[in-house]
Design a protein around this motif. Structure first.
Motif, PDB file in Angstrom:
ATOM      1  N   HIS A  45       2.157   1.758  -3.446  1.00 44.04           N
ATOM      2  CA  HIS A  45       1.079   2.225  -4.326  1.00 44.04           C
ATOM      3  C   HIS A  45       0.792   3.709  -4.107  1.00 44.04           C
ATOM      4  N   PHE A  46       0.683   4.126  -2.830  1.00 38.03           N
ATOM      5  CA  PHE A  46       0.366   5.525  -2.542  1.00 38.03           C
ATOM      6  C   PHE A  46       1.512   6.456  -2.924  1.00 38.03           C
ATOM      7  N   ASN A  56       1.266   6.435  -6.927  1.00 42.75           N
ATOM      8  CA  ASN A  56       0.007   6.869  -7.535  1.00 42.75           C
ATOM      9  C   ASN A  56      -0.755   7.894  -6.721  1.00 42.75           C
ATOM     10  N   GLY A  57      -0.264   8.184  -5.524  1.00 38.21           N
ATOM     11  CA  GLY A  57      -1.000   9.079  -4.636  1.00 38.21           C
ATOM     12  C   GLY A  57      -0.962  10.517  -5.115  1.00 38.21           C
ATOM     13  N   ARG A  58      -1.999  11.232  -4.832  1.00 37.27           N
ATOM     14  CA  ARG A  58      -2.093  12.650  -5.175  1.00 37.27           C
ATOM     15  C   ARG A  58      -2.657  13.393  -3.984  1.00 37.27           C
ATOM     16  N   LEU A  95       0.830  -1.214   0.000  1.00 32.74           N
ATOM     17  CA  LEU A  95       0.000   0.000   0.000  1.00 32.74           C
ATOM     18  C   LEU A  95       0.860   1.258   0.000  1.00 32.74           C
TER      19      LEU A  95
END
Length: 167
Positions: A115-116, A119-121, A112
């Motif tokens: 991923h963040f 791809n995190g915003r 996680l």
């Protein structure tokens, strides 16, 4: 996201019913119910034991003036595990028991986080010159102090000095 939750609310019970029918056909109704009760009792025991241990780790980390992110993530996983174990069914119990395993929680946290980070915003919307109270002072001065912590490390890039535009 809403459609995924709706599909889970429809698909998971159908899968659970199919597994109940299959397991009941293999081992009988009484044995199936006994297994469901045993998993609920075992899940409650594990949740209590690991939950208390996690609370003690959170307290210890806070006493060290550190942010207990790992411990809070473990607590969240245990909360989800408890909810899954309270839901009758073999599939949800299996996912719940997997969340009790610390190596799986570490793997999940790393996945996680990766991923963040990729791809995190974060979107921040600000209205220039307005505080939360709605008070606007065009002559406001914000005073502060700083300490240069970059040191003499040649691998660290020099600080960027940017002057922010004023009103």
């Amino acid at each position: 996201m809403g459609i995924v939750i709706l599909l889970l609310l429809i698909v998971v019970p159908i899968i659970e019913i199919a597994v109940f029918i299959h397991v009941g056909g293999e081992i009988g109704l009484a044995n199936t119910l006994i297994v469901v009760i045993i998993t609920a009792v075992l899940g409650t025991y594990l949740l209590r034991r690991q939950g208390l241990a996690t609370l003690f780790r959170i307290q210890r980390t806070l006493d060290e003036n550190k942010l207990p992110l790992k411990e809070l993530f473990d607590g969240l996983c245990l909360l989800v595990a408890g909810a899954l174990l309270l839901t009758p069914g073999f599939v949800t119990d299996a996912f719940g028991f997997v969340l009790f395993l610390p190596p799986f929680r570490h793997y999940l946290a790393a996945t996680l986080a990766r991923h963040f980070l990729t791809n995190g915003r974060a979107n921040i919307h600000m209205t220039p010159g307005r505080a939360r109270s709605g008070f606007h002072d065009p002559n406001a001065v914000i005073d502060g102090e700083f300490e240069d912590v970059t040191g003499d490390d040649p691998a660290r890039p020099p600080p960027v000095n940017k002057r922010l535009p004023t009103d």
